[in-house]
Scaffold this motif. Structure first.
Motif, mmCIF file in Angstrom:
data_model
loop_
_atom_site.group_PDB
_atom_site.id
_atom_site.type_symbol
_atom_site.label_atom_id
_atom_site.label_comp_id
_atom_site.label_asym_id
_atom_site.label_seq_id
_atom_site.Cartn_x
_atom_site.Cartn_y
_atom_site.Cartn_z
ATOM 1 N N ASP A 1 -15.781 -12.577 7.430
ATOM 2 C CA ASP A 1 -14.457 -12.089 7.807
ATOM 3 C C ASP A 1 -14.482 -11.811 9.301
ATOM 4 O O ASP A 1 -15.239 -10.976 9.773
ATOM 5 N N GLY B 1 -11.795 -10.850 11.169
ATOM 6 C CA GLY B 1 -10.572 -10.158 11.546
ATOM 7 C C GLY B 1 -9.342 -10.949 11.143
ATOM 8 O O GLY B 1 -8.866 -10.818 10.031
ATOM 9 N N GLU B 2 -8.854 -11.784 12.033
ATOM 10 C CA GLU B 2 -7.656 -12.582 11.754
ATOM 11 C C GLU B 2 -7.951 -13.847 10.960
ATOM 12 O O GLU B 2 -7.035 -14.515 10.500
ATOM 13 N N ALA B 3 -9.232 -14.186 10.816
ATOM 14 C CA ALA B 3 -9.595 -15.431 10.131
ATOM 15 C C ALA B 3 -10.845 -15.236 9.285
ATOM 16 O O ALA B 3 -11.612 -14.299 9.491
ATOM 17 N N ASP C 1 -6.932 -19.080 8.907
ATOM 18 C CA ASP C 1 -6.144 -17.982 9.439
ATOM 19 C C ASP C 1 -5.593 -17.178 8.263
ATOM 20 O O ASP C 1 -4.921 -17.728 7.389
ATOM 21 N N LYS C 2 -5.860 -15.875 8.221
ATOM 22 C CA LYS C 2 -5.452 -15.046 7.083
ATOM 23 C C LYS C 2 -3.950 -14.814 7.017
ATOM 24 O O LYS C 2 -3.402 -14.579 5.950
ATOM 25 N N ARG C 3 -3.254 -14.910 8.142
ATOM 26 C CA ARG C 3 -1.800 -14.701 8.135
ATOM 27 C C ARG C 3 -1.032 -15.963 7.753
ATOM 28 O O ARG C 3 -0.068 -15.906 7.014
#
Length: 77
Positions: A20, A22-24, A62-64
């Motif tokens: 993990d 952070g953003e990805a 990308d998690k978003r």
């Protein structure tokens, strides 16, 4: 695949680990597959040859947005 071969069999994906960031999420994976190449061999005619292939890469998701990037290792390009 390309102008010289195709993949007919299932592709096996092995996940060696994921982090993990952070953003990805970054994962280290290996793809195992069989490529069937067709070649014209005179005087026999068309022949097929199957070879087992391996491709190691890193995947960044990308998690978003779920946009995924595939980062190939230099020896695979």
């Amino acid at each position: 695949m390309n102008g010289f071969g195709c993949i007919d069999d299932p592709i096996t994906v092995i996940v060696f680990g994921a982090d993990d960031r952070g953003e990805a999420i970054e994962a280290r994976i290996t793809l195992l597959y069989t490529e069937t190449e067709t070649a014209y061999c005179c005087p026999v005619g068309p022949m097929e040859q199957a070879t087992h292939e391996v491709c190691e890469m890193e995947v960044r998701i990308d998690k978003r947005t779920a946009v995924t990037s595939f980062l190939f290792h230099p020896e695979d390009t």
